[in-house]
Design a protein around this motif. Structure first.
Motif, PDB file in Angstrom:
ATOM      1  N   ALA B 170       8.498 -71.401  10.623  1.00  0.00           N
ATOM      2  CA  ALA B 170       8.245 -72.712  10.011  1.00  0.00           C
ATOM      3  C   ALA B 170       6.747 -72.905   9.789  1.00  0.00           C
ATOM      4  CB  ALA B 170       8.775 -73.813  10.918  1.00  0.00           C
ATOM      5  N   VAL B 171       6.422 -73.665   8.734  1.00  0.00           N
ATOM      6  CA  VAL B 171       5.022 -73.984   8.414  1.00  0.00           C
ATOM      7  C   VAL B 171       4.821 -75.478   8.642  1.00  0.00           C
ATOM      8  CG1 VAL B 171       3.253 -73.979   6.628  1.00  0.00           C
ATOM      9  CG2 VAL B 171       4.961 -72.133   6.695  1.00  0.00           C
ATOM     10  N   LEU B 172       3.795 -75.820   9.441  1.00  0.00           N
ATOM     11  CA  LEU B 172       3.504 -77.228   9.731  1.00  0.00           C
ATOM     12  C   LEU B 172       2.086 -77.569   9.312  1.00  0.00           C
ATOM     13  CD1 LEU B 172       5.427 -76.142  12.258  1.00  0.00           C
ATOM     14  CD2 LEU B 172       4.967 -78.445  13.119  1.00  0.00           C
ATOM     15  N   VAL B 173       1.876 -78.835   8.971  1.00  0.00           N
ATOM     16  CA  VAL B 173       0.507 -79.314   8.774  1.00  0.00           C
ATOM     17  C   VAL B 173       0.340 -80.555   9.649  1.00  0.00           C
ATOM     18  CG1 VAL B 173       0.971 -80.779   6.741  1.00  0.00           C
ATOM     19  CG2 VAL B 173      -1.300 -79.779   7.052  1.00  0.00           C
ATOM     20  N   SER B 174      -0.874 -80.728  10.194  1.00  0.00           N
ATOM     21  CA  SER B 174      -1.073 -81.762  11.221  1.00  0.00           C
ATOM     22  C   SER B 174      -1.296 -83.156  10.651  1.00  0.00           C
ATOM     23  CB  SER B 174      -2.263 -81.384  12.105  1.00  0.00           C
ATOM     24  OG  SER B 174      -3.451 -81.404  11.332  1.00  0.00           O
ATOM     25  N   ALA B 282      10.860 -70.487  14.078  1.00  0.00           N
ATOM     26  CA  ALA B 282      11.712 -71.607  13.663  1.00  0.00           C
ATOM     27  C   ALA B 282      12.213 -72.422  14.857  1.00  0.00           C
ATOM     28  CB  ALA B 282      12.894 -71.078  12.847  1.00  0.00           C
ATOM     29  N   ASP B 283      12.530 -71.736  15.968  1.00  0.00           N
ATOM     30  CA  ASP B 283      13.099 -72.480  17.105  1.00  0.00           C
ATOM     31  C   ASP B 283      12.041 -73.258  17.900  1.00  0.00           C
ATOM     32  OD1 ASP B 283      11.851 -70.370  18.308  1.00  0.00           O
ATOM     33  OD2 ASP B 283      13.646 -69.527  19.258  1.00  0.00           O
ATOM     34  N   CYS B 284      10.778 -73.126  17.522  1.00  0.00           N
ATOM     35  CA  CYS B 284       9.710 -73.896  18.169  1.00  0.00           C
ATOM     36  C   CYS B 284       9.209 -75.025  17.293  1.00  0.00           C
ATOM     37  CB  CYS B 284       8.509 -73.003  18.465  1.00  0.00           C
ATOM     38  SG  CYS B 284       8.790 -71.878  19.803  1.00  0.00           S
ATOM     39  N   ALA B 285       9.703 -75.091  16.060  1.00  0.00           N
ATOM     40  CA  ALA B 285       9.112 -76.011  15.093  1.00  0.00           C
ATOM     41  C   ALA B 285       9.230 -77.467  15.551  1.00  0.00           C
ATOM     42  CB  ALA B 285       9.772 -75.820  13.725  1.00  0.00           C
ATOM     43  N   ALA B 286      10.384 -77.835  16.079  1.00  0.00           N
ATOM     44  CA  ALA B 286      10.585 -79.225  16.495  1.00  0.00           C
ATOM     45  C   ALA B 286       9.649 -79.582  17.652  1.00  0.00           C
ATOM     46  CB  ALA B 286      12.042 -79.442  16.890  1.00  0.00           C
ATOM     47  N   THR B 287       9.495 -78.658  18.611  1.00  0.00           N
ATOM     48  CA  THR B 287       8.590 -78.903  19.738  1.00  0.00           C
ATOM     49  C   THR B 287       7.158 -79.051  19.249  1.00  0.00           C
ATOM     50  OG1 THR B 287      10.014 -77.473  21.041  1.00  0.00           O
ATOM     51  CG2 THR B 287       7.868 -78.019  21.991  1.00  0.00           C
ATOM     52  N   ALA B 288       6.739 -78.155  18.357  1.00  0.00           N
ATOM     53  CA  ALA B 288       5.369 -78.211  17.834  1.00  0.00           C
ATOM     54  C   ALA B 288       5.135 -79.555  17.149  1.00  0.00           C
ATOM     55  CB  ALA B 288       5.131 -77.059  16.859  1.00  0.00           C
ATOM     56  N   LEU B 289       6.119 -79.965  16.352  1.00  0.00           N
ATOM     57  CA  LEU B 289       5.980 -81.232  15.627  1.00  0.00           C
ATOM     58  C   LEU B 289       5.871 -82.408  16.595  1.00  0.00           C
ATOM     59  CD1 LEU B 289       5.939 -82.494  12.791  1.00  0.00           C
ATOM     60  CD2 LEU B 289       8.407 -82.836  13.018  1.00  0.00           C
ATOM     61  N   THR B 290       6.724 -82.420  17.612  1.00  0.00           N
ATOM     62  CA  THR B 290       6.690 -83.505  18.598  1.00  0.00           C
ATOM     63  C   THR B 290       5.332 -83.558  19.297  1.00  0.00           C
ATOM     64  OG1 THR B 290       9.020 -83.079  18.947  1.00  0.00           O
ATOM     65  CG2 THR B 290       7.922 -84.461  20.583  1.00  0.00           C
ATOM     66  N   ARG B 291       4.810 -82.387  19.679  1.00  0.00           N
ATOM     67  CA  ARG B 291       3.512 -82.371  20.370  1.00  0.00           C
ATOM     68  C   ARG B 291       2.413 -82.918  19.465  1.00  0.00           C
ATOM     69  NH1 ARG B 291       3.038 -76.760  23.859  1.00  0.00           N
ATOM     70  NH2 ARG B 291       5.018 -76.957  24.966  1.00  0.00           N
ATOM     71  N   TRP B 292       2.429 -82.527  18.211  1.00  0.00           N
ATOM     72  CA  TRP B 292       1.391 -83.026  17.293  1.00  0.00           C
ATOM     73  C   TRP B 292       1.533 -84.531  17.059  1.00  0.00           C
ATOM     74  CZ3 TRP B 292       0.405 -79.014  12.752  1.00  0.00           C
ATOM     75  CH2 TRP B 292      -0.501 -78.043  13.237  1.00  0.00           C
ATOM     76  N   GLN B 293       2.770 -84.973  16.849  1.00  0.00           N
ATOM     77  CA  GLN B 293       2.964 -86.388  16.519  1.00  0.00           C
ATOM     78  C   GLN B 293       2.609 -87.312  17.683  1.00  0.00           C
ATOM     79  OE1 GLN B 293       6.952 -86.386  14.884  1.00  0.00           O
ATOM     80  NE2 GLN B 293       6.186 -86.142  12.774  1.00  0.00           N
ATOM     81  N   ALA B 294       2.537 -86.738  18.883  1.00  0.00           N
ATOM     82  CA  ALA B 294       2.150 -87.530  20.049  1.00  0.00           C
ATOM     83  C   ALA B 294       0.640 -87.761  20.104  1.00  0.00           C
ATOM     84  CB  ALA B 294       2.619 -86.833  21.331  1.00  0.00           C
ATOM     85  N   LEU B 295      -0.111 -87.070  19.275  1.00  0.00           N
ATOM     86  CA  LEU B 295      -1.578 -87.201  19.280  1.00  0.00           C
ATOM     87  C   LEU B 295      -2.026 -88.152  18.168  1.00  0.00           C
ATOM     88  CD1 LEU B 295      -2.522 -83.421  19.580  1.00  0.00           C
ATOM     89  CD2 LEU B 295      -2.739 -85.159  21.380  1.00  0.00           C
ATOM     90  N   GLY B 305       7.465 -76.453   5.199  1.00  0.00           N
ATOM     91  CA  GLY B 305       8.093 -75.324   4.529  1.00  0.00           C
ATOM     92  C   GLY B 305       8.370 -74.195   5.497  1.00  0.00           C
ATOM     93  N   HIS B 306       8.704 -73.033   4.958  1.00  0.00           N
ATOM     94  CA  HIS B 306       8.979 -71.894   5.826  1.00  0.00           C
ATOM     95  C   HIS B 306       8.589 -70.589   5.138  1.00  0.00           C
ATOM     96  CE1 HIS B 306      12.552 -71.840   3.245  1.00  0.00           C
ATOM     97  NE2 HIS B 306      12.673 -70.555   3.573  1.00  0.00           N
ATOM     98  N   MET B 307       8.513 -69.547   5.938  1.00  0.00           N
ATOM     99  CA  MET B 307       8.204 -68.218   5.421  1.00  0.00           C
ATOM    100  C   MET B 307       9.497 -67.606   4.888  1.00  0.00           C
ATOM    101  SD  MET B 307       4.955 -67.901   5.987  1.00  0.00           S
ATOM    102  CE  MET B 307       4.889 -66.223   5.356  1.00  0.00           C
ATOM    103  N   GLY B 308       9.419 -67.085   3.651  1.00  0.00           N
ATOM    104  CA  GLY B 308      10.586 -66.461   3.041  1.00  0.00           C
ATOM    105  C   GLY B 308      11.127 -67.322   1.918  1.00  0.00           C
TER     106      GLY B 308
END
Lengths: 339, 339
Positions: B170-174, B282-295, B305-308
């Protein structure tokens, strides 16, 4: 004087009083409390590497013309920064490189300058580990400006610095002074002068390694902006001990002397880019001199004076005619942008 | 194309194809064999510090105007370089500082900019350990250029880099993209536009530390010159995996969108100076998003988006209207000197 000027002048970049005050009153004032030491060539970082202590320094390069007899801004950007590490007793290991390139700059020239930089780095076994380039719109750059930051390693326990300097110490210089300043000046067409003089720009690492294990070695510095006189003045100013130099002992090449006479420059204020000034205990002076003179870059090394004998905090030169003159802190700009 | 240009153009500094080719064909070619990695934000130095691995990076700063809503060249010179260390997984510790100051520059302005730099450094507990100043003759500088080189420390064994990126990631932006580019542009009077938009310029350290221990974290980068599109293109180009982005998922502030529409810019190519792009399993995307949104600085973070799914080596954006467009490598200069 306390920054009564409101605008930056060229004298704020010449290595003398205005530059010292700008650094003290703007940069050091805000960055106080950090490990920044504006009187040192390089500072030690607190990491305990197996190879020794890590040492850190940085320098910017704006010399005009970009290529001059004996060097160019590319090789200078390696030698200038690695020399600051060398006089701190370190062996340079890594560099970062910033290039500010003006729009319209010739890419073939850029290529030649970066090739020269790379070859100077390779000769020293120094690696460029990080880099960045920026392009400046036409008319807002001088063709090419470079900045390099260096990391080196030095033996733990090596103590070098002005705080070690004692009354009675001998002052040595590794070779003739002022050649870089005059070579750059001659390369500027506006003076209409020609000559075969080469800049002294080079690595001083062989010179500094030759003295590094000398127990009486107290201090080393490469006399760049502001020249020999500025290093001597800084020592006198910081230690509050007088410095007595002997004019006849200070090596100056004939072409440097004649251009200086013609244009009214004092060679002691002109930049060197491959010389070292060392202050050593009196009983080590002969050994230091012998070690330097055994090196190709130290053949013309000389003992040029000693600490003491002059008014505390001042630098005097005993002239060939038996008189004495003071070397004051540089105020005017004798030769802008030589490094 | 292989450097058929003979002169430097502004496009050689924009973060896109011309810049990549200049770096590859001039800088990297000569400096080959060193640890220099032109695709990394920061490189590891080989010293084994008790605190972790030492990481090294450098950046130059030439933004015009020098002060813009939300920042200035002083704070930017700290954030830009420390952000490169942060996205490499490091905590920034030391900086060197080069200042190139133009003759005639206002000392009060210089003082204000250096005060801002010092305060940004103090906030990050980063020390400016070495510095150098040069004065450029009037007409050969842009007021003030800065370069900073940074050293940071990161945990040993942390593996981040494009080589870790896998199809399906998964691709994330902060946060919203392009605000720095537009804020700087609005600060230039020539456009006659006004707005309350602030640059996003800030430290990304809280964002990178929040993800650093996530096992599925593969890569982080701050999308500066060339913006989000350029980071995505570089990932696609290097991994030879396609990147599929979703337009509606990519956060863009309204004022950024309207100025872009008016002037014909694509916000995805505009610089951010306080955002992070992360590629995670992909299976970490939700955790990463939650951690960022808490800041505070990650509240508007998004999975974009995603790779592929796209042609190998290319970046596609699924548009709001159900179409698809390619994000090509940047060639022209959308907005010079934004960093």
């Amino acid at each position: 004087m306390t920054m009564q000027d409101t605008l930056i002048s060229l004298a704020h970049g010449n290595g003398g009083r205005y530059m010292r005050e700008l650094i003290e009153q703007v940069f050091a004032r805000h960055l106080r409390g950090s490990v920044l030491d504006t009187t040192a060539d390089a500072v030690a970082l607190p990491w305990d590497s197996a190879e020794g202590e890590l040492v850190f320094t940085t320098d910017g390069f704006t010399v005009q013309p970009l290529e001059f007899p004996g060097g160019n801004i590319g090789s200078l950007a390696v030698h200038g920064t690695t020399n600051d590490l060398a006089v701190a007793g370190a062996v340079p290991r890594y560099l970062s490189l910033n290039a500010f390139i003006e729009e319209g700059f010739d890419i073939a020239t850029l290529d030649r300058l970066i090739a020269s930089l790379a070859s100077a780095a390779a000769e020293l076994e120094v690696q460029v580990a990080a880099g960045d380039t920026k392009v400046l719109p036409r008319g807002t750059g001088g063709g090419l400006y470079l900045a390099t930051t260096g990391i080196g390693v030095r033996p733990r326990g090596l103590s070098l610095g002005m705080q070690n300097i004692l009354e009675g110490d001998a002052v040595l210089v590794s070779g003739p002074v002022g050649a870089h300043g005059i070579a750059v000046l001659l390369a500027r067409e506006q003076f209409g002068l020609r000559g075969d003089l080469l800049s002294d720009a080079a690595s001083v690492l062989p010179l500094t390694l030759a003295l590094r294990d000398l127990p009486g070695l107290h201090f080393m510095r490469d006399p760049t902006r502001g020249g020999l006189a500025t290093v001597m003045h800084e020592i006198a100013h910081t230690t509050r001990v007088g410095v007595s130099l002997v004019e006849e002992a200070i090596p100056v090449q004939d072409p440097v002397r004649s251009v200086c006479e013609m244009l009214g420059y004092d060679p002691y204020y002109l930049a060197c880019e491959g010389r070292v000034v060392a202050v050593v205990a009196a009983d080590c002076a002969a050994t230091a001199l012998t070690r330097w003179q055994a090196l190709p870059s130290g053949r013309a090394a000389a003992i040029i004076g000693h600490m003491g004998g002059a008014q505390p905090g001042r630098v005097t030169v005993a002239t060939a005619l038996g008189g004495e003159r003071y070397l004051e802190e540089l105020e005017d700009d004798p030769l802008p942008r030589i490094c």
